[in-house]
Design a protein around this motif. Structure first.
Motif, PDB file in Angstrom:
ATOM      1  N   LEU A 281      38.922  38.682  33.473  1.00  0.00           N
ATOM      2  CA  LEU A 281      39.833  37.767  34.168  1.00  0.00           C
ATOM      3  C   LEU A 281      40.273  36.631  33.241  1.00  0.00           C
ATOM      4  O   LEU A 281      41.429  36.202  33.273  1.00  0.00           O
ATOM      5  CB  LEU A 281      39.187  37.238  35.440  1.00  0.00           C
ATOM      6  CG  LEU A 281      38.947  38.306  36.528  1.00  0.00           C
ATOM      7  CD1 LEU A 281      38.176  37.711  37.697  1.00  0.00           C
ATOM      8  CD2 LEU A 281      40.255  38.926  36.984  1.00  0.00           C
TER       9      LEU A 281
ATOM     10  N   HIS B  17      47.288  41.902  35.716  1.00  0.00           N
ATOM     11  CA  HIS B  17      45.958  41.375  36.039  1.00  0.00           C
ATOM     12  C   HIS B  17      44.997  42.471  36.504  1.00  0.00           C
ATOM     13  O   HIS B  17      43.825  42.474  36.104  1.00  0.00           O
ATOM     14  CB  HIS B  17      46.062  40.252  37.069  1.00  0.00           C
ATOM     15  CG  HIS B  17      46.761  39.036  36.541  1.00  0.00           C
ATOM     16  ND1 HIS B  17      46.313  38.327  35.449  1.00  0.00           N
ATOM     17  CD2 HIS B  17      47.892  38.416  36.941  1.00  0.00           C
ATOM     18  CE1 HIS B  17      47.123  37.323  35.196  1.00  0.00           C
ATOM     19  NE2 HIS B  17      48.100  37.350  36.094  1.00  0.00           N
TER      20      HIS B  17
ATOM     21  N   LEU C  46      41.391  43.826  34.892  1.00  0.00           N
ATOM     22  CA  LEU C  46      40.174  44.025  35.682  1.00  0.00           C
ATOM     23  C   LEU C  46      39.628  45.434  35.455  1.00  0.00           C
ATOM     24  O   LEU C  46      38.413  45.625  35.298  1.00  0.00           O
ATOM     25  CB  LEU C  46      40.448  43.769  37.165  1.00  0.00           C
ATOM     26  CG  LEU C  46      39.254  43.889  38.094  1.00  0.00           C
ATOM     27  CD1 LEU C  46      38.137  42.933  37.685  1.00  0.00           C
ATOM     28  CD2 LEU C  46      39.680  43.617  39.527  1.00  0.00           C
TER      29      LEU C  46
END
Length: 168
Positions: A118, A146, A150
């Motif tokens: 993150l 994003h 992850l």
């Protein structure tokens, strides 16, 4: 009826000897390369575009469009991912995770890698994309970016957590 216990006798044992920083960094680099392949396998069909490393090459080294550099973009992506994994290997060591029992190493590795992934994602979107590449992702592209990091983090944490501290 007897239950079959598939756990090894060493499942809860600590490593016979501590790994070295070099061991952890090498496993992190290998895990980072593996995790980048996993991230790319997720990202390419979802985003239907090259990783931003092709745009990086276009801006700083190339003389064409990002679409002209698919191979270079993928190789850079793999190298960045391996480098990020190597740094994670050092962080993993600094937090003492390699000294935990096996089940603890894997769990702690996943948690630590998630936080790391993150942080990489935030750095990537703000610094690399925003400042260096002058890119502004729309909300859907941002989500894929994003989530991709992850996915990288989960694969990296699984790799390192299952290998660092393991002894034959």
């Amino acid at each position: 009826m007897a239950k079959l216990d598939l756990r090894s006798e060493r499942a809860d044992a600590t490593p016979d000897r501590s790994t070295t920083l070099a061991d952890d960094v090498v496993q992190g680099a290998i895990g980072g390369a593996f995790a980048t392949v996993v991230l790319t396998a997720y990202r390419l069909p979802v985003a239907r575009s090259l990783p931003p490393t092709a745009a990086f090459w276009e801006r700083y080294a190339g003389d064409g469009d990002a679409e002209d550099y698919p191979g270079i973009g993928l190789v850079l992506h793999l190298l960045y991912g391996a480098g990020g994994g190597a740094v994670f290997g050092a962080i993993y060591r600094a937090f003492g995770v390699a000294e935990l029992p096996e089940h603890g190493r894997e769990t702690a590795g996943m948690v630590l890698a998630t936080a790391y992934g993150l942080a990489l994602s935030a750095f990537g979107s703000r610094i690399v994309l925003g400042r260096l590449l002058k890119m502004d992702l729309d909300p859907d592209e941002s989500l894929v970016f994003h989530v991709g990091h992850l996915v990288y983090a989960l694969a990296l944490g699984t790799w390192v957590g299952s290998r660092v501290g393991e002894r034959e």
